[in-house]
Design an enzyme around this catalytic site. Structure first.
Site, PDB file in Angstrom:
ATOM      1  CE1 TYR A  76      39.539  46.586  36.524  1.00 40.83           C
ATOM      2  CE2 TYR A  76      40.655  48.734  37.185  1.00 40.83           C
ATOM      3  CZ  TYR A  76      40.301  47.963  36.299  1.00 40.83           C
ATOM      4  OH  TYR A  76      40.565  48.441  34.793  1.00 40.83           O
TER       5      TYR A  76
ATOM      6  CB  SER B 104      44.053  49.427  35.256  1.00 39.72           C
ATOM      7  OG  SER B 104      43.845  50.972  35.742  1.00 39.72           O
TER       8      SER B 104
END
Lengths: 245, 78
Positions: free
Chosen positions: A152, A139
């Site tokens: 994350y 990401s």
């Protein structure tokens, strides 16, 4: 170009929007695909939609033993495994001060540890075949950070570092290891944003729009192809210019 | 023993793409046969498969020659 006829691919998180698009795109290029996820009915529905050359391989990525066994299961069902796409991921967003150990552990286990386990189990066959493609869906947040996502961001940055190290280990065997880093992608979650929230996000994206699952899937197809054989240890950012790294 | 030696030699010749007469019992995979660290790992995995045995990492570290591999496998197979 980018023909994947006869290649055998495993895609995790295939019940998600992004995973489904990735599986469809690989399949459209001629690959045989094993669809993995936790919801068996949804996996079967996607396999039925794809028709031939699609099988399901259900797996709970927070269960280490199932993860270790997944590449073998996929390989058995497909008759080999040439392409691994680790797409499954979870979020447990919370400011660090309020983050529970469990939120941290779950995200690291599913997003990072599962990738390590899948790669390890898939590597032997790829080394023997002297051909393999490993693609981690990371990401933009793994590179830029984002408040509320320490867990994350760490998992996604971890995936990038892991891929660079593994890429160096196996480059001489025809196995490439890369990542695709999506920016903001249209999803049921982004559909729920109000106009002000949406406007604030779009203002940061030079391309002026959210990305689509297809944008990500195309990047995966490229990295999976034989044409990308000289590309390894890289992270391909697909984010409409939101971050140029 | 000689059967194991022949099977080990065959794996080494195929895997490292070297001449069979270079694969003596004294030959070191790394120094004499040109194996890199990944080749060593692959050889150990190939031995495990061929002889249906487990070679733990600490034992694998000591298997640096053809003879050492044969010795380990012979002992393992009892």
């Amino acid at each position: 170009m980018f023909d994947l006829t006869g290649k055998k691919a495993l895609v995790t998180g295939a019940t998600g929007g992004l995973g489904g698009e990735i599986a469809k795109a690989l399949h459209a290029q001629g690959a045989h695909v094993a669809l993995s996820g936790t919801r068996e009915e949804k996996l079967q529905a996607l396999a039925d939609e794809l028709g031939e050359r699609a099988v399901i391989a259900p797996c709970n990525l927070s269960d280490s033993a199932s993860v270790d066994a997944l590449p073998g299961l996929a390989s058995e069902k497909l008759g080999g495994l040439d392409i691994l796409v680790s797409n499954a991921g979870v979020t447990r967003d919370q400011l660090l001060m309020r983050m529970k150990d469990e939120d941290w552990e779950t995200v690291i286990k599913v997003n990072l540890e599962a990738h390590y386990r899948l790669c390890k189990a898939a590597m032997r066959g790829m080394m023997k075949a002297r051909w393999g493609r490993i693609i981690g869906i990371t990401s933009i947040v793994g590179v830029t950070g984002n408040p509320g996502q320490t867990n994350y961001a760490a998992s996604k940055a971890g995936m990038i570092g892991f891929s660079k190290a593994l890429a160096q280990e196996v480059a001489s065997r025809g196995v490439t290891v890369n990542c695709v880093a999506p920016g903001f992608i249209a999803s049921p979650m982004t559909d729920e944003l109000n106009d002000a929230q949406r406007g604030a996000i779009l203002a940061k994206i030079p391309a002026g729009d959210l990305g689509t699952g297809g944008d990500i899937a195309s990047a995966v197809v490229y990295l999976a192809s034989k044409e990308a054989g000289y590309v390894t240890g890289q992270t391909l950012h697909v984010n409409g210019g939101m971050a140029m790294i | 023993m000689s059967d194991i030696l022949e099977r080990v030699k065959k794996i080494v010749v195929e895997h490292l793409d070297v001449d069979a007469d270079k694969v003596t019992e004294e030959a070191s995979f790394t120094d004499d046969l040109g194996a890199d660290s990944l080749d060593n790992v692959e050889l150990v995995m190939a031995f495990e498969e061929e002889f249906d045995i487990e070679i733990p990492d600490d034992a694998a570290e000591h298997i640096q020659t053809v003879g050492a591999a044969v010795k380990f496998i012979s002992e393992k197979q009892g």
